[in-house]
Motif scaffolding. Sequence first.
Motif, PDB file in Angstrom:
ATOM      1  N   TYR A 136     -16.526 -22.339 -58.483  1.00  0.00           N
ATOM      2  CA  TYR A 136     -16.504 -20.865 -58.502  1.00  0.00           C
ATOM      3  C   TYR A 136     -15.634 -20.353 -59.656  1.00  0.00           C
ATOM      4  O   TYR A 136     -15.977 -19.375 -60.315  1.00  0.00           O
ATOM      5  CB  TYR A 136     -15.950 -20.279 -57.198  1.00  0.00           C
ATOM      6  CG  TYR A 136     -16.631 -20.707 -55.927  1.00  0.00           C
ATOM      7  CD1 TYR A 136     -17.928 -21.204 -55.922  1.00  0.00           C
ATOM      8  CD2 TYR A 136     -15.984 -20.579 -54.699  1.00  0.00           C
ATOM      9  CE1 TYR A 136     -18.542 -21.579 -54.740  1.00  0.00           C
ATOM     10  CE2 TYR A 136     -16.597 -20.944 -53.512  1.00  0.00           C
ATOM     11  CZ  TYR A 136     -17.875 -21.446 -53.529  1.00  0.00           C
ATOM     12  OH  TYR A 136     -18.471 -21.805 -52.356  1.00  0.00           O
ATOM     13  N   TYR A 185     -17.639 -13.168 -49.647  1.00  0.00           N
ATOM     14  CA  TYR A 185     -18.078 -13.416 -48.268  1.00  0.00           C
ATOM     15  C   TYR A 185     -16.979 -13.990 -47.387  1.00  0.00           C
ATOM     16  O   TYR A 185     -16.998 -13.807 -46.175  1.00  0.00           O
ATOM     17  CB  TYR A 185     -19.324 -14.320 -48.250  1.00  0.00           C
ATOM     18  CG  TYR A 185     -19.146 -15.605 -49.014  1.00  0.00           C
ATOM     19  CD1 TYR A 185     -18.609 -16.737 -48.434  1.00  0.00           C
ATOM     20  CD2 TYR A 185     -19.496 -15.675 -50.362  1.00  0.00           C
ATOM     21  CE1 TYR A 185     -18.429 -17.907 -49.145  1.00  0.00           C
ATOM     22  CE2 TYR A 185     -19.328 -16.832 -51.086  1.00  0.00           C
ATOM     23  CZ  TYR A 185     -18.794 -17.945 -50.474  1.00  0.00           C
ATOM     24  OH  TYR A 185     -18.602 -19.090 -51.201  1.00  0.00           O
ATOM     25  N   TYR A 186     -15.996 -14.697 -47.976  1.00  0.00           N
ATOM     26  CA  TYR A 186     -14.942 -15.285 -47.136  1.00  0.00           C
ATOM     27  C   TYR A 186     -14.172 -14.215 -46.376  1.00  0.00           C
ATOM     28  O   TYR A 186     -13.820 -14.398 -45.216  1.00  0.00           O
ATOM     29  CB  TYR A 186     -13.965 -16.127 -47.971  1.00  0.00           C
ATOM     30  CG  TYR A 186     -14.567 -17.414 -48.453  1.00  0.00           C
ATOM     31  CD1 TYR A 186     -14.896 -18.429 -47.561  1.00  0.00           C
ATOM     32  CD2 TYR A 186     -14.812 -17.630 -49.803  1.00  0.00           C
ATOM     33  CE1 TYR A 186     -15.455 -19.621 -47.993  1.00  0.00           C
ATOM     34  CE2 TYR A 186     -15.372 -18.816 -50.250  1.00  0.00           C
ATOM     35  CZ  TYR A 186     -15.688 -19.803 -49.344  1.00  0.00           C
ATOM     36  OH  TYR A 186     -16.246 -20.971 -49.777  1.00  0.00           O
TER      37      TYR A 186
HETATM   38 FE   LIG Z   1     -18.045 -20.883 -50.635  1.00  0.00          FE
END
Ligand SMILES: [Fe+2]
Length: 341
Positions: free
Chosen positions: A166, A222-223
């Motif tokens: 990421y 999203y976390y």
């Molecule tokens: Fe992830």
Amino acid sequence: MKTVRALARGAVVASAIVGAGSAFAQSGDVNVYTYRESKLIQPLFDAFSRDTGIKVNVISASSGLEQRIKAEGANSPADVLLTVDIGRIEDAVRAGITQPIKSDVLDKIVAPQYRDPEGHWYGISMRARVVYASKDRVKETALNYEDLSDPKWKGKICIRSGQYIYNNALFAAFIAHHGEAKTEEWLSGLKANLAQKPSGGDREVARDIAAGKCDIGVANTYYWALMLNKEPDRKAWAQATKVILPSFQNGGTHVNLSAVVLARYAPNKANAMKLVEWLVGEEAQHTYADLNYEYPVRPGVAVNSTIAGYGKLNADTIPLSKIADHKKAAANLVDKVGFDN
Ligand SMILES: [Fe+2]
């Protein structure tokens, strides 16, 4: 003999992972390999089956699906692979396990920056790489990525390894915007601002902000929503933080993809294509993005309300395939500045 082995392998996979169902290669059923938990994603495929009468077998694993498809070779029962992050997506293409998807439907719905120019992958939803910030200690409500090297954040930033996919994509995007020399300078500045050695994952950024170890950090969208809505043990970490959608000074917010790939030897290609095209339909787009707390790739589809609460996403327009061109350079710079040391 080959066929028997392929069938046996398909059956083993199915019984081990989806239980009673069978994944016989040329049954017309579509076999989807995915890193998503099968119980999470099954409702989506159930809706497809209701719409089309085509059954979907979900083969779910937490790692190694590309290697598995490669090892299965021409006998692979895989029709479709759902994967995430441009790094992993490009790995799948390089591994030779994909074939071009030729679809006017997809070309019309998925913007060019979210698909492979050769058609080997199409994004079906997006996640943004953003800033989590202490609700108590950070008054800023907007930031640029470039600001992360500002000495005013000295000792206040948390982040996971600079080599994690990421971050690699974010740093590659920085190179795409500013070139390698400026990116090196920025990475050195960001490194100098870290409160601690890069460690943990994205959730731990929120954990460490909540614990007062740092004030801001870099993590995926999203976390935060998962922690707030689905993970009672971590809810307090989300509640201690707010999400800021940063932009590049000369662009928008860095997004990465959840993507669909058609397997090179897809035994049920015709039905697989129906599924792939169905996945960019309005209902599927909403359901899929909602399940994953991601942004739909189809314009105009409603975003989950927690995600909408971050503010309006102004996604960067540099194509992900162009960002991928700078991945190696980004990894080299991370080593060069000793980012993870
Ligand atoms: Fe992830």
